[in-house]
Design a protein around this motif. Sequence first.
Motif, PDB file in Angstrom:
ATOM      1  N   UNK A   1       0.776  -1.198  -0.027  1.00  0.00           N
ATOM      2  CA  UNK A   1       0.002  -0.481  -0.067  1.00  0.00           C
ATOM      3  C   UNK A   1       0.869   1.804  -0.239  1.00  0.00           C
ATOM      4  N   UNK A   2       2.024   1.584   1.295  1.00  0.00           N
ATOM      5  CA  UNK A   2       2.770   2.038   1.048  1.00  0.00           C
ATOM      6  C   UNK A   2       3.063   2.820  -0.458  1.00  0.00           C
ATOM      7  N   UNK A   3       3.860   1.772  -1.318  1.00  0.00           N
ATOM      8  CA  UNK A   3       4.838   1.637  -1.784  1.00  0.00           C
ATOM      9  C   UNK A   3       4.156   2.409  -3.417  1.00  0.00           C
ATOM     10  N   UNK A   4       2.474   1.969  -3.841  1.00  0.00           N
ATOM     11  CA  UNK A   4       1.299   2.213  -4.318  1.00  0.00           C
ATOM     12  C   UNK A   4       1.448   3.971  -4.636  1.00  0.00           C
ATOM     13  N   UNK A   5       0.920   4.408  -2.229  1.00  0.00           N
ATOM     14  CA  UNK A   5       0.836   5.460  -2.927  1.00  0.00           C
ATOM     15  C   UNK A   5       1.499   6.468  -3.836  1.00  0.00           C
ATOM     16  N   UNK A   6       2.951   5.954  -4.258  1.00  0.00           N
ATOM     17  CA  UNK A   6       4.126   7.344  -4.356  1.00  0.00           C
ATOM     18  C   UNK A   6       4.461   6.766  -6.429  1.00  0.00           C
ATOM     19  N   UNK A   7       3.044   5.958  -6.707  1.00  0.00           N
ATOM     20  CA  UNK A   7       2.981   5.757  -7.968  1.00  0.00           C
ATOM     21  C   UNK A   7       2.923   6.374  -8.778  1.00  0.00           C
ATOM     22  N   UNK A   8       2.301   6.557 -10.217  1.00  0.00           N
ATOM     23  CA  UNK A   8       1.959   7.616 -10.906  1.00  0.00           C
ATOM     24  C   UNK A   8       1.671   6.670 -12.182  1.00  0.00           C
ATOM     25  N   UNK A   9       1.051   6.999 -12.853  1.00  0.00           N
ATOM     26  CA  UNK A   9       0.428   6.143 -14.826  1.00  0.00           C
ATOM     27  C   UNK A   9       2.070   6.313 -15.449  1.00  0.00           C
ATOM     28  N   UNK A  10       2.408   4.799 -15.849  1.00  0.00           N
ATOM     29  CA  UNK A  10       3.745   4.794 -16.352  1.00  0.00           C
ATOM     30  C   UNK A  10       4.671   4.105 -14.801  1.00  0.00           C
ATOM     31  N   UNK A  11       4.381   3.846 -14.325  1.00  0.00           N
ATOM     32  CA  UNK A  11       4.790   3.335 -13.293  1.00  0.00           C
ATOM     33  C   UNK A  11       5.143   1.465 -13.062  1.00  0.00           C
TER      34      UNK A  11
ATOM     35  N   UNK B   1      -4.477  -0.003 -11.210  1.00  0.00           N
ATOM     36  CA  UNK B   1      -4.112  -0.788 -12.611  1.00  0.00           C
ATOM     37  C   UNK B   1      -5.117   0.339 -13.116  1.00  0.00           C
ATOM     38  N   UNK B   2      -6.508   0.844 -12.697  1.00  0.00           N
ATOM     39  CA  UNK B   2      -7.274   1.125 -13.910  1.00  0.00           C
ATOM     40  C   UNK B   2      -6.786   2.173 -14.230  1.00  0.00           C
ATOM     41  N   UNK B   3      -5.931   3.322 -13.183  1.00  0.00           N
ATOM     42  CA  UNK B   3      -4.902   4.634 -13.551  1.00  0.00           C
ATOM     43  C   UNK B   3      -3.936   5.177 -14.254  1.00  0.00           C
ATOM     44  N   UNK B   4      -3.585   2.923 -14.622  1.00  0.00           N
ATOM     45  CA  UNK B   4      -2.187   3.192 -15.265  1.00  0.00           C
ATOM     46  C   UNK B   4      -1.038   2.731 -15.044  1.00  0.00           C
ATOM     47  N   UNK B   5      -0.955   2.427 -13.755  1.00  0.00           N
ATOM     48  CA  UNK B   5       0.231   2.295 -12.822  1.00  0.00           C
ATOM     49  C   UNK B   5      -0.053   0.223 -13.411  1.00  0.00           C
ATOM     50  N   UNK B   6       1.180  -0.071 -13.915  1.00  0.00           N
ATOM     51  CA  UNK B   6       1.734  -1.012 -14.853  1.00  0.00           C
ATOM     52  C   UNK B   6       2.189  -2.233 -13.783  1.00  0.00           C
ATOM     53  N   UNK B   7       0.729  -3.147 -14.290  1.00  0.00           N
ATOM     54  CA  UNK B   7       1.144  -4.873 -13.262  1.00  0.00           C
ATOM     55  C   UNK B   7       2.572  -5.649 -13.749  1.00  0.00           C
ATOM     56  N   UNK B   8       3.490  -6.477 -13.661  1.00  0.00           N
ATOM     57  CA  UNK B   8       4.294  -6.927 -14.149  1.00  0.00           C
ATOM     58  C   UNK B   8       4.360  -8.096 -13.700  1.00  0.00           C
ATOM     59  N   UNK B   9       4.561  -9.388 -14.344  1.00  0.00           N
ATOM     60  CA  UNK B   9       4.657 -10.606 -13.516  1.00  0.00           C
ATOM     61  C   UNK B   9       5.705 -10.476 -12.457  1.00  0.00           C
ATOM     62  N   UNK B  10       7.002 -10.692 -13.172  1.00  0.00           N
ATOM     63  CA  UNK B  10       8.300 -10.644 -12.468  1.00  0.00           C
ATOM     64  C   UNK B  10       8.979 -11.939 -11.594  1.00  0.00           C
ATOM     65  N   UNK B  11       8.607 -13.594 -12.270  1.00  0.00           N
ATOM     66  CA  UNK B  11       8.261 -14.361 -11.548  1.00  0.00           C
ATOM     67  C   UNK B  11       9.045 -14.489 -10.617  1.00  0.00           C
ATOM     68  N   UNK B  12      10.160 -14.710 -11.086  1.00  0.00           N
ATOM     69  CA  UNK B  12      12.061 -15.242 -10.257  1.00  0.00           C
ATOM     70  C   UNK B  12      12.152 -16.572  -9.620  1.00  0.00           C
ATOM     71  N   UNK B  13      12.868 -16.044  -8.571  1.00  0.00           N
ATOM     72  CA  UNK B  13      12.314 -17.298  -7.999  1.00  0.00           C
ATOM     73  C   UNK B  13      11.763 -17.465  -6.659  1.00  0.00           C
TER      74      UNK B  13
END
Length: 398
Positions: free
Chosen positions: A207-217, A245-257
Motif C-alpha cells: 500500500x505504501x509503495x502504491x501511494x507513491x506511484x504514478x501512471x507509467x510506473x 491499475x485502472x489509472x495506468x500503474x502497470x502490473x508486471x509478473x516478474x516471476x523470479x525465484x
Amino acid sequence: METEAILIRNVRPVGFTPGAAPAAATDILVGADGRIRSVGPALPPTPGARIVEGGGAYVSPGWTDLHAHVWHGGTDISIRPKLAGMQRGVTTIVDAGSAGEATFHGFREYIIEPADERILAFLNIGSIGLVACNRVSELIDIRSIDIDRTIAVVEANRDLIVGIKCRASHVILGSWGITPVKVAKKVAKILKLPMMIHVGEPPPTYDEVLELLRPGDIITHCFNGKAGGSIVEDEDLWDLVTKCADQGIRLDVGHGGASFSFKVAEIAIQRGLLPFSISTDLHDHSLNGPVWDMATTMSKLLSVGMPFEAVVTASTTAPMSAVKLATDDLLGIGKVAELTVFDLVDSDLSVRDSQGATAKLHKMFEPRWAVRGAQLVRASRHMPKEGTASVCTCGAHG
C-alpha cells in the motif's frame, strides 16, 4: 559479413493488433538490410533467401522480457543474455536494476553493446546495483545512493536507460523503510522516467509503495504470494491495486525465484485483474527452475486463465510500450523486422511456482525462430538438465 534475405512462410500474425484474434496465414519477406519488404500469401521465392517454413505457426512482435538480470560477470546472480534472449524467442531484454550508476559503464560496454538482443535497462537507485545482492544490499543507508551521479549516468545513457529501479522489501532495506522508494521516485521525476518497484516482504507495505506511484510506473512481482505482500489476502489492498491499475500503474509478473504464486494469479485473473506485462525475472537462481524461460512463464499465465491473445500482448507490445519502443504498424513495409515465430502445443508438463505449488500445463508456448533485423536465430524452450533444478528461498532474489 554478408547477409541474406529471410522468407518466413505460412505463419499466422498475432499480437500486432492488441486483443485481436490471429490473422490468416501469410508470408513475410525480410530484406538483407533487415527491413520488411513484403507481406502476403504465397510470396514468390527470393533468390538466395533463407527460408523459414512456418507450417501454420504463429508470428508475433518479438517477445520482450521486461524484467531479467543479464549483467553477467558484474553481479553474482546475472546470466548471459543468450540464455534469456533470441535462442528463447526473446528479441528485447530489459534488465531490471542489475547495474547502478557505479557499474553501468561496464554493463554497457561488455554486455549490452556486443549482444545480439536489444538490451535496455532500469538503473538501480543503489549505486552498486546487484553486485552481491545475495549478501550485500545495494540500499544499506543513504550513503548507498548518489543522486548527482545517478542523474549524470542516465543523461549520458538515455539511449539505453529506460527508468529507475528500486527493490522495496525488508530483506533489502532493513529498517530504512519507505525512504529509498521516495528518493527513487524523486530521481525518476527529475529525469521524467518511469520507476519499477520490486514489492516483496514488508515493510514497506504494498500500500505504501502504491501511494507513491504514478501512471507509467511499474510494480514488478505483482502476483507474489508472500505473507503481507499478496494482493488477494487483503480486500483494501485489492481495491487499491485495481484502482491503480485502472489509472495506468502497470502490473508486471516478474516471476523470479520467489515472487509468483499460481493461486494469487488465478484469483486475480478470475476477478478480472490481468497483468500489464509478463516477465521472467530470470537470474542464476531461477533459470533452472522455477522460471526456466519466457515461454514457460507465458504458459503459466495461460494455464491460470489469461486469454491467449492477452498473453501475447503482455509479452510483446505492452512491455514494448512501457519502455517507449514503437508498437504501431510493426509489419509495415520498410520497418526493421523484430519477430518471434512460435507454436502453441499440447503438453502435460508439471511445473511449480515460487512457493513450490505445482500445476500441469496443458498448453505450451514453443518458440521456433527469432528475427531481429537480418538476424535469424532458431529458438526453443530452456530444457532442464537432470540435477540442475534450484530453489530460491531468499526474497532478495525476487
